[in-house]
Design a protein around this motif. Structure first.
Motif, PDB file in Angstrom:
ATOM      1  N   LEU A 250      73.770   3.037  29.680  1.00 35.18           N
ATOM      2  CA  LEU A 250      73.324   2.205  30.801  1.00 35.18           C
ATOM      3  C   LEU A 250      72.769   0.891  30.263  1.00 35.18           C
ATOM      4  O   LEU A 250      71.824   0.880  29.469  1.00 35.18           O
ATOM      5  CB  LEU A 250      72.235   2.920  31.606  1.00 35.18           C
ATOM      6  CG  LEU A 250      71.564   2.078  32.697  1.00 35.18           C
ATOM      7  CD1 LEU A 250      72.548   1.760  33.823  1.00 35.18           C
ATOM      8  CD2 LEU A 250      70.326   2.769  33.251  1.00 35.18           C
TER       9      LEU A 250
ATOM     10  N   ASP B 241      70.662  -2.208  31.244  1.00 37.82           N
ATOM     11  CA  ASP B 241      69.640  -2.487  32.251  1.00 37.82           C
ATOM     12  C   ASP B 241      68.919  -3.765  31.869  1.00 37.82           C
ATOM     13  O   ASP B 241      67.951  -3.754  31.098  1.00 37.82           O
ATOM     14  CB  ASP B 241      68.659  -1.318  32.327  1.00 37.82           C
ATOM     15  CG  ASP B 241      67.687  -1.444  33.503  1.00 37.82           C
ATOM     16  OD1 ASP B 241      67.898  -2.338  34.361  1.00 37.82           O
ATOM     17  OD2 ASP B 241      66.724  -0.665  33.563  1.00 37.82           O
TER      18      ASP B 241
ATOM     19  N   LYS C 175      72.512   2.581  37.396  1.00 39.64           N
ATOM     20  CA  LYS C 175      71.441   1.936  38.156  1.00 39.64           C
ATOM     21  C   LYS C 175      72.071   1.273  39.372  1.00 39.64           C
ATOM     22  O   LYS C 175      72.960   0.429  39.253  1.00 39.64           O
ATOM     23  CB  LYS C 175      70.705   0.890  37.322  1.00 39.64           C
ATOM     24  CG  LYS C 175      69.506   0.286  38.041  1.00 39.64           C
ATOM     25  CD  LYS C 175      68.776  -0.722  37.154  1.00 39.64           C
ATOM     26  CE  LYS C 175      67.535  -1.270  37.855  1.00 39.64           C
ATOM     27  NZ  LYS C 175      66.828  -2.277  37.000  1.00 39.64           N
TER      28      LYS C 175
ATOM     29  N   TYR D 162      67.689   4.725  39.635  1.00 41.70           N
ATOM     30  CA  TYR D 162      68.431   5.280  38.508  1.00 41.70           C
ATOM     31  C   TYR D 162      69.020   6.629  38.912  1.00 41.70           C
ATOM     32  O   TYR D 162      68.309   7.484  39.448  1.00 41.70           O
ATOM     33  CB  TYR D 162      67.517   5.430  37.295  1.00 41.70           C
ATOM     34  CG  TYR D 162      66.991   4.110  36.800  1.00 41.70           C
ATOM     35  CD1 TYR D 162      67.698   3.365  35.867  1.00 41.70           C
ATOM     36  CD2 TYR D 162      65.795   3.587  37.298  1.00 41.70           C
ATOM     37  CE1 TYR D 162      67.215   2.131  35.417  1.00 41.70           C
ATOM     38  CE2 TYR D 162      65.303   2.363  36.858  1.00 41.70           C
ATOM     39  CZ  TYR D 162      66.026   1.641  35.921  1.00 41.70           C
ATOM     40  OH  TYR D 162      65.555   0.433  35.489  1.00 41.70           O
TER      41      TYR D 162
ATOM     42  N   LEU E  64      62.569   4.559  34.932  1.00 42.11           N
ATOM     43  CA  LEU E  64      62.976   5.388  33.816  1.00 42.11           C
ATOM     44  C   LEU E  64      61.831   6.235  33.282  1.00 42.11           C
ATOM     45  O   LEU E  64      62.071   7.201  32.555  1.00 42.11           O
ATOM     46  CB  LEU E  64      63.558   4.520  32.694  1.00 42.11           C
ATOM     47  CG  LEU E  64      64.885   3.834  33.013  1.00 42.11           C
ATOM     48  CD1 LEU E  64      65.340   2.966  31.855  1.00 42.11           C
ATOM     49  CD2 LEU E  64      65.960   4.867  33.351  1.00 42.11           C
TER      50      LEU E  64
END
Length: 523
Positions: free
Chosen positions: A135, A137, A189, A194, A218
């Protein structure tokens, strides 16, 4: 761009052959799907689509990994049931990222490319991230991974390993499931939330289910539960594990897979909807009868994922101006059509495509007495519900002790071969049963050099079957061999059954076989 409504009953499975662990993304108006290829080379196939329904080959990510003895079928080693699996495909800041772990090397690989066609640059991510999902982010990057215990690790900016002082934590635990705990991470996301999508089995019986968990940060708690529990009418085999993707119009879909017996694990496309922030697939306990699909390139003609080959062309095209060698989109970097894969990493110096004679010529350089240890075995996936392969086998180049022909590659394999003996040639059918090779049929052959072999495979049921045929090249009708082979999916290979062209030398190396007029049918 055209939108159309399509009945769910006519599109599942989307791909009726073995493309497990699908991860799917959209880049502009094009969809890409990466899938597990285990021990086959070239590896990590990526498919392309413009409507999520029809798919064609786009690229292979690598020709070789680490060239270990197991990957090269050297010294009795192999990587059956290992190799690469559960890829994660991402597109970030104009770059494609493809990561996966290999269970034979216990390494995590990352490939990067500016184009889906490559070239793909290889590096390692320090650590072993089972079913890892990356991921991006903002300016941070994370990987979620694990089995039963799902963990999160923040990676450094170059994705070479854990970030010093970065976030590391356990997101979920499912340690008491007696069958299969949470695994198969797909991490996203969406709108500042998430999402983790995972599979596990029902604890009271074997059946895969798809699950989701969501958190607002997170560091926060991930909450969720079962998203989909349905066998789609197929023998109690659940549909689960895969990625999600949105369309240009803002609709969401998930691509999951289902075990389909001997053919392998086949992708299913299901609509993904949201109630507030919570995703769901079923509506009032049932799937919608139809879904709306957006086709961004309605005039595109898709290349088949399986097919016939007359060996009249190769994909290596020399550029006379600067000496570069390029590859046609329908071919791989070895020069073979993209629907072929080698059983393990090939020794390509022993392979020749004679486009003038329209032949594939395979030679040997070592002694081998087992079909599944023969290098340069060329394979194609079988297709639901029934598929057929036939090929002309020219035995004029065989040495005494050589066997060559058409086989079914799986854990309990079988093959039909021409064997060169001191007394001439014989037709030989070998079946592996309970771990041992068993001679099921033999027949002396005449002076002819070429014969046609055929395998008919029925793969609809969890345990399918195949029948075998042969004839002289001059004859019109095939002769059935009195034998039927069971076809099933096993964990030892972890892939569906495949048609396979092969040669092995049991006494003296240096023999060769020529294949021509390979025909593939779905019926």
């Amino acid at each position: 761009m055209i939108s159309e409504k399509v009945s769910l009953g006519t599109i599942n499975p989307i791909i009726p052959t073995d493309y497990p662990d699908p991860d799917v993304i959209r880049v502009g108006d094009v969809y890409y799907l990466a899938s597990t290829t285990m021990h086959f080379f070239p590896g990590c196939e990526i498919l392309r689509s413009y409507d999520l329904l029809h798919w064609e080959h786009a690229a292979y990510v690598y020709d070789k990994l680490d060239s270990t003895e197991g990957q090269c079928l050297s010294n009795g080693e192999n990587i059956y049931g290992k190799g690469m699996w559960a890829p994660c495909l991402r597109y970030h800041n104009g770059c494609f990222y493809l990561s996966f772990c290999a269970n034979d090397t216990q390494k995590t690989y990352l490939y990067k490319a500016d184009s889906i066609n490559g070239p793909w640059k290889k590096q390692y991510i320090d650590g072993f991230y089972h079913d890892g999902s990356i991921l991006f982010d903002g300016d941070r990057v994370f990987i979620a991974f694990g089995n039963r215990e799902i963990k999160l690790v923040e990676l450094d900016s170059e994705l070479k390993g854990p970030k010093k002082g970065g976030l590391q934590r356990v997101l979920l635990r499912d340690e008491n499931n007696p069958r299969l705990g949470y695994e198969g991470c797909h991490f996203y996301k969406i709108n500042d939330r998430y999402y983790l999508f995972l599979i596990h089995s029902l604890p009271d019986r074997w059946m895969r289910t798809q699950n989701y968990f969501m958190a607002t940060s997170l560091e926060g708690e991930f909450r969720g539960g079962e998203l989909f529990c349905d066998d789609m009418g197929y023998f109690g085999q659940g549909v689960a594990q895969g990625g999600i993707v949105d369309t240009p119009e803002g609709h969401w879909f998930t691509m999951l897979f289902q075990d389909r017996g001997g053919v392998g694990r086949t992708p299913f496309l299901l609509p993904l909807r949201f109630k507030g922030a919570n995703p769901y697939i079923e509506e009032n306990g049932k799937l919608p009868s139809e879904i709306e699909i957006c086709n961004t390139n309605p005039d595109h003609k898709y290349l088949s994922l399986t097919g016939s080959d007359d060996f009249s062309k190769t994909g290596k095209i020399s550029n006379t101006e600067d000496g570069r060698v390029t590859t046609d989109a329908a071919f791989d970097s070895f020069g073979m059509r993209s629907f072929w894969q080698w059983n393990h990493q090939p020794e390509i110096s022993l392979v020749k495509v004679d486009t003038r004679k329209r032949e594939l010529v395979l030679s040997t350089d070592r002694i081998c007495d087992k079909f599944d240890q023969a290098i340069n075995t060329l394979t194609q996936r079988m297709t639901l519900p029934r598929s057929r392969a036939s090929v002309i086998v020219n035995a004029s180049g065989l040495k005494v002790g050589d066997r060559a022909g058409l086989g079914i590659l799986c854990e309990e394999y079988c093959y039909l071969a021409i064997e060169k003996t001191d007394d001439g040639k014989q037709l030989l059918l070998i079946s592996k049963e309970n771990g041992d090779e068993v001679v099921k049929y033999t027949q002396s052959l005449g002076d002819e050099e070429s014969y046609v072999f055929r395998v008919d495979a029925n793969t609809y049921a969890p345990v399918g079957n195949a029948t075998v045929f042969w004839k002289k090249l001059s004859e019109n009708e095939f002769k059935p061999v009195p034998f039927s082979k069971s076809l099933q999916f096993t964990l030892a290979h972890f892939v569906g059954c495949r048609f396979a062209l092969f040669i092995l030398s049991m006494k003296n190396s240096g023999g060769k076989v020529s294949f021509s007029d390979f025909k593939y049918e779905v019926y």
